[in-house]
Enzyme design. Sequence first.
Site, PDB file in Angstrom:
ATOM      1  N   GLY A 168       0.805  -1.300   0.061  1.00 51.82           N
ATOM      2  CA  GLY A 168      -0.103   0.043  -0.004  1.00 51.82           C
ATOM      3  C   GLY A 168       0.777   1.228  -0.017  1.00 51.82           C
ATOM      4  O   GLY A 168       0.333   2.359  -0.484  1.00 51.82           O
ATOM      5  N   ASP A 199      -2.075  -3.893  12.619  1.00 51.37           N
ATOM      6  CA  ASP A 199      -2.284  -4.715  11.273  1.00 51.37           C
ATOM      7  C   ASP A 199      -1.546  -6.118  11.545  1.00 51.37           C
ATOM      8  O   ASP A 199      -0.611  -6.339  10.485  1.00 51.37           O
ATOM      9  CB  ASP A 199      -1.663  -3.650  10.331  1.00 51.37           C
TER      10      ASP A 199
END
Length: 857
Positions: A527, A641
Site C-alpha cells: 500500500g 495490522d
Amino acid sequence: MKNMSFFAISVVGFSLIFNAVVVSSQSLSIDCGAKGGKDEDGRTWVEDTKYLPSSENSVQVQAGFQDPSLLSTVPYMNARIFKSPATYKFSIKPKQRYLVRFHFYPSTYQNFNVSNSFFAVTAGEVKLLNNFSAAITCQALTQAYVIKEYSLAPSDSDALHITFTPSANYSNTFAFVNGIELIEMPNLFGMMKLVGYADPMGADLVDTSAENLEMMFRLNVGGQSIPPGKDVGGLLRSWFYDEPYLYGATLGVTLKADQNLEIDYQNISKSSAPEDVYRTARSMGRDSDMNLKYNLTWEFHVDPNFTYIVRLHFCEFLYDKPNMRASNIYINNETAQGGVESADVFIWAKGKGVPVYKDYAVMVSDVEGDENVKLQLSPSTVLKPRYYDAFLNGLEIFKLNDGNRSLAGKNPEPSVMMLQTENEKPKSFTKAEDDYVIVGATGGAAVAFVVVALLVFFYTKKRKVDGTESHTASWLPVYGNSNVGGSKSSSNHLATLAQGLCRHFSIAEIKQATKNFDESNVIGVGGFGKVYKGVISGGTHVAVKRSNPSSEQGINEFQTEIEMLSKLRHKHLVSLIGFCEDGGEMCLVYDYMARGTFREHIYNNKKPNLSWKQRLEICIGAARGLHYLHTGAKYTIIHRDVKTTNILLDEKWVAKVSDFGLSKTGPDLNQGHVSTVVKGSFGYLDPEYFRRQQLTEKSDVYSFGVVLFEALCSRPALNPSLPKEQVSLADWALSCYKKGTLDDIIDPDIKDKIDPECLQKFSETAVKCLSDQGIDRPSMGDVLWNLEYALQLQETADSTKSRSSSGREQGSVRSTEDGSVGHRREASGRSVGSELELNESKDESAIFSQLVNPTGR
C-alpha cells in the site's frame, strides 16, 4: 575461604533494610574532548579541560561516523585520546560514596585505529579496567557503545584521581574516553549472606559498605525499561526490561499494581529504586499446580573469580495479609531463602505496597560452564501459603572488588558465528546472496552496563572492516522521548525526530543502493509503494520501501514508521535503518529479511511447507515482538495490522514483526483504549474494535489468534471461493472447535505430527484470542506463556518418541521439594531468545513486508 580475606566480616544481625538517605546535589557530567553541551534529555555536559591538569599528551578528536543507535551526539561524537598516562582530578567529599560512569564509543577517529586501543583505568588505588578494549567489548555485545558504571567506596580523601593508561603490551596503542559522570550517592550497601556457606559464628556474612563495586545488570522485572531521566535520587540509572535474561521455556506473567496504590518507602531509601520498579512484577502465573513444576529463572553471564552481589527488589501489591504467597530463592543452585525461612514479602516489608530489597553474595569460579549467575524462584510449600506463586519486581547484580582492590575482568570474546560473519564481507550486489545480513541498528543504551551478558544469545552483526564505518546490531530496546502521531512529515521535523536513532539517506545514496530503482530489484508492492532490494555502504543488504507519490496514506505511514521504529529495537521487530526525504522522494530503509513472509511458507507457495515445530517457534517469536510492543516499550504500542504477511523471517528463521504504518501509541493502561478510525486488514479485524472504534492492545491479540489458526490450518484469513460459513477462517475455526471437528481443518502435512496435548493447549489459546469481547481475551504475555508451554509439550512428546525408538535416555528433568538446592525445568535445553536453528535449505528470495494481497487497509 577463597576471596574472602578482603571482607570486613562481622557477627551482626542479618538486616538489609537501610534508613532513608538524602542524596546530596553533587553531580558532574563531562563531555571529554569537546566543549560540552546538552544531551537528548536536556542534561548539561561540561568541558573536561578543567579536570585534566595536563593535556599535553592527549588529543581531542571527533567521531567519523554516527551510529544509528546513538541517542545523543553528546557525549559520544567527541573523544579525548591519551597516548600516555593521564589523570583527571575531581574534588570530592570525604567519607562519601560516589557513582562513576564511563562512556566509550569505539567509532572511527582520524589517524587512530580503535582496534589498537587497549588501556587501564584506575580510580585512586582501585583498578577498574585493565587491558580493556572498547572495540572488542562492543563487537562481542553487538553494541555501538558501552557504559561502565562503578560505585566507589567512601574514602578519607578530598580528591578523586582517575587515570587512563595505554597498555604496554601493544604497539601504537592508546586510551580514550567519550564521557565521564561523577555522582554523589547514598551508601546503599551493607551486610549480606554469602550463599552456599553456613557458619554459626557469622563467617558466612559479607560487609560491602566499604567495598568498591561494578554494576553489571539492572532490571525492572516485568515492567517497561526506565530511562535515566525517570530514575530517583539524581542517580540517573537505567533500568532495563528483564525478558532477554529469562532462561527456559517459561516466562511467567507480568503484573501491574493498581494505580491508586501508594508506594510507601517506610524503611528503605527512596534512592533504592523508582516507584515504577515496585509497581510492576513478574510472577509464575495463576496455575498453582503448574507453578509447582517449574522455576522462574534468569541467567546472567559474568566474569569468573569474583564475588557478586545479587539484589532483589520486592513489593507485595496484590495481597494485604501474610502467608498469601511465599517463595524459595535459589542462586546458582544454592538456597538463598527456603524452608521455614521462605520469602514472604508481606512479612518482610510489614505491609502492602511497602518496598523491600534483599542482598545476597555469591562466588563465581572459573570452572568452565560455571561463569554465570543463575537466579531461580519457586513457590514454597513448607509454609502452606494460600497461593503457590513466586514473584520479583526488580533485580541488580554488582561485582565486588577482589583482594587486590581490582574490578577488572577480561575482554569478552565474540562468538564463532559472529567472527565467521565478519569474515564473509560481500563483494557486490550479485555475489552477496549467500552472506549473512545485518540484524538491525542497535539499541546501545539497553545494554550499557552489561559486560558479557549477551554472548549467550549469539546475535549476528556485520561491520565494515576497512576503518571507515562501524555499524552494529542488537535486539534490545532504544528509548527516547517521542510523541507518536501528529502532523505530516517535513524534513526538519523528521531530521529532529530521528536524530541519532536512524540514518538520513540522500536520494543519491538510495538510487545507488537500488541501481536507480531498477525494476529487476523489485521484491514486492504494498500500500505504501514498491519495495526494492538494495545494498548500502559496507555491503549491507536492505529493503527499500519507495512511496507512491499519489498515496496520501503513504505520507502518513512514512512518518508513523519513522516515529515508531526509530525508537524501537527488539530481536523480534524489523529494524528501521534509515529514511530518505529528498528530491521529491520518500523512502524507508529496513533490514533485508532473506526468507520473506510467514504466509508464503505455510500456504499458496511452491516452497516446502514448514514443520509444525517450526510454525510454533515462529508464532512464539512474533508473540514476543508483540508482547514487547504492548509492555516493554516506553509507550504501549498497538500494531493494528497483525497478519502473516507482516511477520517476516530472517535467514535464521527468526520471526520479526513488521509494518508499523498503522500503529498507534496505545493507552496509558489507566485509560484503557484509544478512539480511532477503524483500520486494518479484513479477516483479522477485531470485531469489538470494528463496532466501538475503540482500539486496545487486545485488538492485536484478536488478529494474532487468526495468525495462529493460519499456522495450524494453512489457509488464508479470508477465502471468498469457499462456502459462506467457511469464508472467514476465524469464524470457521471457532465453529469447528465448538463442534469438536477442528482436526478436520488442520493442514494434513502436519496433522499427524502434532502431539495431542500440544494441540489442545495451542487451539485453546487461539480460541481465547478470538473471544468476541476484548476483556475475555488473554494478554500477549499470557499468549506467549501458553505457546511456550505448548512448545514444551511438543518437545517432550518428541523426546519420548525418540527415546522409545532408540532406547537411549536423553535430557531429564530434576526437581526437589523445598531443600538446599533449587530445582530446574529444562525440557527444551534452550534459553528463551535463542535463534531458531531450523534445517531448511537456504532460500534467497525475499518479500519485505505486507506484499501478498495487501488489501483491507
